[in-house]
Design a protein around this motif. Sequence first.
Motif, short mmCIF file in Angstrom:
data_model
loop_
_atom_site.label_atom_id
_atom_site.label_comp_id
_atom_site.label_asym_id
_atom_site.label_seq_id
_atom_site.Cartn_x
_atom_site.Cartn_y
_atom_site.Cartn_z
N GLU A 96 0.82 -1.21 0.00
CA GLU A 96 0.00 0.00 0.00
C GLU A 96 0.85 1.26 0.00
N TYR A 97 1.92 1.27 0.80
CA TYR A 97 2.79 2.44 0.88
C TYR A 97 4.23 2.00 0.63
N GLU A 98 4.80 2.50 -0.45
CA GLU A 98 6.20 2.21 -0.75
C GLU A 98 6.99 3.51 -0.71
N ILE A 99 8.08 3.52 0.06
CA ILE A 99 8.91 4.71 0.20
C ILE A 99 10.32 4.37 -0.28
N VAL A 100 10.86 5.21 -1.14
CA VAL A 100 12.21 5.00 -1.66
C VAL A 100 13.12 6.02 -1.00
N ILE A 101 14.11 5.52 -0.26
CA ILE A 101 15.01 6.37 0.52
C ILE A 101 16.45 6.12 0.08
N GLU A 102 17.15 7.21 -0.21
CA GLU A 102 18.61 7.14 -0.42
C GLU A 102 19.22 7.61 0.89
N PRO A 103 19.59 6.69 1.78
CA PRO A 103 19.91 7.09 3.15
C PRO A 103 21.20 7.87 3.29
#
Length: 277
Positions: free
Chosen positions: A110-117
């Motif tokens: 439902e919720y996908e978050i793409v993070i470049e940490p």
Amino acid sequence: MSQIYIEYDFTVSPTQPYIEILIAELGGAGFESFVEHETGVKAYIQKDEWRKNVLEDIFILTSDEVKITFDKNEIGQVNWNEEWEKNFDPIVIDDTCAVRAPFHEAYNCEYEIVIEPKMSFGTGHHETTFMMMQHILENEWKGKTVLDMGCGTAVLAILAEKKGAKNLDAIDIDQWCVENSEENVNRNNCKNIHVSLGDASAIPVNKYHTVIANINRNILLIDMEIYKNSMLPNAELYLSGFYSEDLPIIKECCNKLGLTFVSNKKRNNWIAAKFVS
């Protein structure tokens, strides 16, 4: 990008809660990356940014409450992006939300978050971020105004917007975190998040339906009244970055300000608590 770094390997006794406090202070002194280990933390600063008195204003090093020693070494070039790719695995929270890096395959949830940490905090792996994301998933955000203090990568603000929050201010004291947050906000096509540099004094005059603060116990206690004054009536406050033994003093501080404790989550002795005004 590859740089030559100075590595400080700190041994901290007792470790809790002093590692978190040390990291916060080192971040303000120009250290860019931290790797916690069983007895302390390794901290890294670019050689070009290093100076002999770099630790001069690190208050916790002079505290009588904790013993901190360290070794210092110059290390070769480190490609941090490659390091993250080797060590950063995607996570799934309650089968509802996935947090992944751009080099991971997409998730069907439902919720996908793409993070470049990069060197920022807040990938979802740390217990505090994980629990705060659980709070966000379990509560209503549609149409709400939100303040995210100590935003790190802005992952919490991003999830709140995906759940319907309309106006969000994300603030961090670290310039690297601010730049990283802005990148992640754009990467996730968020339109309602404004990222800014500063501490609690940088909070706009806006009143918020919800305040999120995932920092550390000492900063929370110092800034709690500012958070309270930023909240609308019947607003929600989510706090994390402290241990279970710190919960009573957090509750006491909130109660004095007219904030009511609702519930808390616990994960490996870390706490994420909910209060209402």
